[in-house]
Design an enzyme around this catalytic site. Structure first.
Site, mmCIF file in Angstrom:
data_model
loop_
_atom_site.group_PDB
_atom_site.id
_atom_site.type_symbol
_atom_site.label_atom_id
_atom_site.label_comp_id
_atom_site.label_asym_id
_atom_site.label_seq_id
_atom_site.Cartn_x
_atom_site.Cartn_y
_atom_site.Cartn_z
ATOM 1 N N ASN A 116 -0.752 -9.862 -5.619
ATOM 2 C CA ASN A 116 -0.824 -8.859 -6.513
ATOM 3 C C ASN A 116 0.528 -8.175 -6.866
ATOM 4 O O ASN A 116 0.849 -7.931 -8.203
ATOM 5 C CB ASN A 116 -1.885 -7.693 -6.062
ATOM 6 C CG ASN A 116 -1.856 -6.652 -7.057
ATOM 7 O OD1 ASN A 116 -2.653 -6.637 -7.807
ATOM 8 N ND2 ASN A 116 -1.552 -5.475 -6.802
ATOM 9 N N ASN A 117 0.934 -7.829 -5.939
ATOM 10 C CA ASN A 117 2.465 -7.100 -6.121
ATOM 11 C C ASN A 117 3.369 -7.958 -6.812
ATOM 12 O O ASN A 117 4.539 -7.627 -7.592
ATOM 13 C CB ASN A 117 2.873 -6.501 -4.975
ATOM 14 C CG ASN A 117 2.157 -5.050 -4.565
ATOM 15 O OD1 ASN A 117 1.313 -4.931 -5.100
ATOM 16 N ND2 ASN A 117 2.821 -4.300 -4.109
ATOM 17 N N LYS B 28 -2.747 -8.907 -1.400
ATOM 18 C CA LYS B 28 -1.746 -7.693 -1.563
ATOM 19 C C LYS B 28 -0.596 -8.103 -2.225
ATOM 20 O O LYS B 28 0.090 -7.874 -3.258
ATOM 21 C CB LYS B 28 -1.727 -6.742 -0.820
ATOM 22 C CG LYS B 28 -0.817 -5.317 -0.937
ATOM 23 C CD LYS B 28 -1.361 -4.662 -2.287
ATOM 24 C CE LYS B 28 -0.173 -3.516 -2.240
ATOM 25 N NZ LYS B 28 -0.687 -2.989 -3.659
ATOM 26 N N THR C 192 1.578 -2.658 2.819
ATOM 27 C CA THR C 192 1.986 -4.053 2.464
ATOM 28 C C THR C 192 2.939 -4.704 3.277
ATOM 29 O O THR C 192 4.113 -4.432 3.018
ATOM 30 C CB THR C 192 2.497 -3.914 0.953
ATOM 31 O OG1 THR C 192 1.398 -2.958 0.173
ATOM 32 C CG2 THR C 192 2.675 -5.391 0.231
ATOM 33 N N LEU D 95 3.139 2.137 6.343
ATOM 34 C CA LEU D 95 4.469 2.110 6.681
ATOM 35 C C LEU D 95 5.179 1.193 5.720
ATOM 36 O O LEU D 95 4.575 0.391 5.123
ATOM 37 C CB LEU D 95 4.524 1.695 8.188
ATOM 38 C CG LEU D 95 3.832 2.585 8.975
ATOM 39 C CD1 LEU D 95 3.553 1.743 10.646
ATOM 40 C CD2 LEU D 95 4.869 3.731 9.367
ATOM 41 N N ASP E 46 5.073 11.157 11.390
ATOM 42 C CA ASP E 46 5.969 10.343 10.464
ATOM 43 C C ASP E 46 7.248 10.177 11.283
ATOM 44 O O ASP E 46 7.492 11.450 12.137
ATOM 45 C CB ASP E 46 6.356 11.107 9.302
ATOM 46 C CG ASP E 46 7.121 10.147 8.045
ATOM 47 O OD1 ASP E 46 6.369 9.530 7.558
ATOM 48 O OD2 ASP E 46 8.378 9.846 8.428
ATOM 49 N N MET F 166 2.205 7.393 0.216
ATOM 50 C CA MET F 166 0.764 7.078 0.180
ATOM 51 C C MET F 166 0.046 7.546 1.593
ATOM 52 O O MET F 166 -1.047 8.169 1.402
ATOM 53 C CB MET F 166 0.853 5.686 0.515
ATOM 54 C CG MET F 166 1.340 4.788 -0.691
ATOM 55 S SD MET F 166 0.363 5.259 -2.195
ATOM 56 C CE MET F 166 -1.160 4.261 -2.049
ATOM 57 N N MET G 79 2.818 -9.981 -9.014
ATOM 58 C CA MET G 79 2.281 -9.852 -10.461
ATOM 59 C C MET G 79 2.822 -8.494 -11.052
ATOM 60 O O MET G 79 3.570 -8.407 -12.119
ATOM 61 C CB MET G 79 0.796 -10.212 -10.756
ATOM 62 C CG MET G 79 0.353 -11.420 -10.494
ATOM 63 S SD MET G 79 -1.473 -11.690 -10.292
ATOM 64 C CE MET G 79 -1.994 -11.256 -11.937
HETATM 65 P P1 NAD Z 1 7.188 5.854 1.667
HETATM 66 O O1 NAD Z 1 8.655 5.302 1.962
HETATM 67 O O2 NAD Z 1 7.160 7.028 0.852
HETATM 68 O O3 NAD Z 1 6.539 6.264 3.021
HETATM 69 C C1 NAD Z 1 6.729 5.581 4.170
HETATM 70 C C2 NAD Z 1 6.783 6.456 5.480
HETATM 71 O O4 NAD Z 1 6.680 5.866 6.816
HETATM 72 C C3 NAD Z 1 8.187 7.430 5.413
HETATM 73 O O5 NAD Z 1 7.791 8.936 5.490
HETATM 74 C C4 NAD Z 1 8.655 6.928 6.799
HETATM 75 O O6 NAD Z 1 9.561 8.223 7.363
HETATM 76 C C5 NAD Z 1 7.620 6.701 7.653
HETATM 77 N N1 NAD Z 1 8.016 5.739 8.770
HETATM 78 C C6 NAD Z 1 8.663 4.648 8.927
HETATM 79 N N2 NAD Z 1 8.727 3.991 10.046
HETATM 80 C C7 NAD Z 1 8.156 4.874 10.693
HETATM 81 C C8 NAD Z 1 7.410 4.697 12.074
HETATM 82 N N3 NAD Z 1 8.013 3.436 12.646
HETATM 83 N N4 NAD Z 1 6.614 5.631 12.620
HETATM 84 C C9 NAD Z 1 6.236 6.633 11.813
HETATM 85 N N5 NAD Z 1 6.527 6.583 10.420
HETATM 86 C C10 NAD Z 1 7.591 5.847 10.051
HETATM 87 O O7 NAD Z 1 6.285 4.716 1.149
HETATM 88 P P2 NAD Z 1 4.977 4.637 0.712
HETATM 89 O O8 NAD Z 1 5.227 4.625 -1.094
HETATM 90 O O9 NAD Z 1 4.258 5.674 1.059
HETATM 91 O O10 NAD Z 1 4.524 3.249 1.009
HETATM 92 C C11 NAD Z 1 3.752 2.948 2.275
HETATM 93 C C12 NAD Z 1 3.286 1.615 2.170
HETATM 94 O O11 NAD Z 1 2.452 1.516 1.100
HETATM 95 C C13 NAD Z 1 4.306 0.374 2.065
HETATM 96 O O12 NAD Z 1 4.140 -0.903 2.886
HETATM 97 C C14 NAD Z 1 4.077 0.264 0.643
HETATM 98 O O13 NAD Z 1 4.572 -1.131 0.103
HETATM 99 C C15 NAD Z 1 2.544 0.460 0.388
HETATM 100 N N6 NAD Z 1 1.917 0.774 -1.005
HETATM 101 C C16 NAD Z 1 2.672 1.702 -1.777
HETATM 102 C C17 NAD Z 1 2.239 2.035 -2.815
HETATM 103 C C18 NAD Z 1 2.978 3.061 -3.801
HETATM 104 O O14 NAD Z 1 2.417 3.230 -5.012
HETATM 105 N N7 NAD Z 1 3.931 3.972 -3.213
HETATM 106 C C19 NAD Z 1 0.837 1.702 -3.335
HETATM 107 C C20 NAD Z 1 0.452 0.558 -2.659
HETATM 108 C C21 NAD Z 1 0.705 0.386 -1.616
#
Ligand code: NAD
Length: 294
Positions: free
Chosen positions: A175-176, A172, A97, A66, A32, A13, A178
């Site tokens: 929602n999730n 959120k 989330t 994150l 990251d 994301m 669901m």
């Molecule tokens: P992801 O695992 O692909 O990415 C998370 C990133 O954060 C990783 O690259 C990780 O190395 C990095 N990270 C972890 N700890 C860190 C820190 N202390 N400092 C800096 N970077 C750090 O996850 P994502 O799919 O991108 O999801 C991110 C957030 O968004 C989550 O909370 C997820 O629930 C939410 N989300 C995801 C989606 C989706 O469809 N993927 C949709 C809505 C919300």
């Protein structure tokens, strides 16, 4: 003037939102925790910093995306983390989330240093982030959300205000809850239909226009039918969100039996090796169970 934005957490994301903002003429610098991810994204043309404090040095807007509450606490509250490194007067938009309490804790710590915070989880995946079609759920002071608007307008089709900081995380999470339930029941039902002898594409063609369908069924099952389980939304994030719903229920003493049984099945999918795959891989788990035993 070009606004300087930092994106902390450049996963599926974060990197998609960073790309969207970069293409919208924001000056974007990412960070990251994973060195592999930093190297991969640098190769893909992103500007990456090597620490949070480097990323925040001259940035007025900070986005965080994150994986879970622990990562948010570490990134925000750690030594040389966001609260310690952000410029006074900066605006943080927290997109992950996570639970409402962690959100409120980091926002209070930021406020004590003169840093404004918008609680802003999102609905929609990497494709919607890349194309600016997320639904943004915004909690916090309206004046802070108004400041965040130039960013929100590029990331989302719309944003909805839910109340103070923490309320958007609660919205959120439910929602999730669901979403995860939807995908789980659809996987079980679909595997049952196929096991009962219906050809998968024919089954999909009917279910995708019938009463039991959901947004996530029509979005994710076509990929599953092609054997594509790449994320999208990873199984472990689904398990995490259900755990957040259960914890929220515990905190306010409300039973959440459906979230509890759903979480067990997501945990089982992780134990069976589906970590890193999209949540629609639940279908594979059920199909393995449906395989005839001799
Ligand atoms: P992801 O695992 O692909 O990415 C998370 C990133 O954060 C990783 O690259 C990780 O190395 C990095 N990270 C972890 N700890 C860190 C820190 N202390 N400092 C800096 N970077 C750090 O996850 P994502 O799919 O991108 O999801 C991110 C957030 O968004 C989550 O909370 C997820 O629930 C939410 N989300 C995801 C989606 C989706 O469809 N993927 C949709 C809505 C919300």
């Amino acid at each position: 003037m070009t606004q300087k934005v930092a994106v902390i957490g450049m996963g599926q994301m974060g990197s998609a939102m960073a790309a969207r903002l970069r293409d919208s003429n924001f000056d974007v610098l990412g960070f990251d925790l994973s060195a592999d991810q930093r190297a991969r994204l640098t190769k893909d043309g992103f500007r990456m910093a090597s620490s949070i404090s480097d990323a925040l040095a001259d940035r007025s807007i900070i986005l965080t995306s994150l994986p879970d509450p622990k990562a948010v606490s570490e990134a925000w509250l750690g030594t040389a983390g966001i609260v310690a490194s952000a410029q006074k007067g900066a605006l943080c938009i927290e997109l992950s989330t996570i639970d409402p309490q962690t959100m409120r804790t980091v926002a209070e710590a930021a406020a004590a240093r003169g840093v404004a915070v918008v609680d802003c989880p999102v609905s929609g995946g990497p494709n919607e982030a890349r194309s600016g079609k997320l639904i943004l759920i915004a909690g916090g002071e309206l004046s802070d959300i108004t400041r965040a608007e130039p960013i929100l307008q590029r990331l989302g089709a719309e944003w909805k205000h839910t109340g103070g900081v923490g309320t958007a995380k609660a919205v959120k999470i439910v929602n999730n809850m669901m979403t995860m339930g939807n995908v789980l029941v659809a996987a079980e039902a679909f595997a049952l239909g196929v096991a009962a002898g219906v050809e998968p594409q024919k089954l999909y063609d009917v279910l995708s226009v019938s009463g039991g369908r959901s947004h996530h069924f029509t979005k994710r099952f076509p990929n599953a039918l092609k054997g594509d389980f790449s994320p999208g939304f990873k199984m472990e994030l689904g398990e995490k969100d259900l755990a957040l719903a259960i914890e929220l229920g515990r905190a306010i003493k409300m039973p959440t039996p459906s979230a509890s049984s759903s979480r067990e099945l997501y945990a089982l999918a992780l134990a069976e090796g589906f970590r890193g795959q999209d949540i629609v891989a639940l279908l594979s788990m059920y199909q393995n169970w449906a395989a005839p035993t001799k």
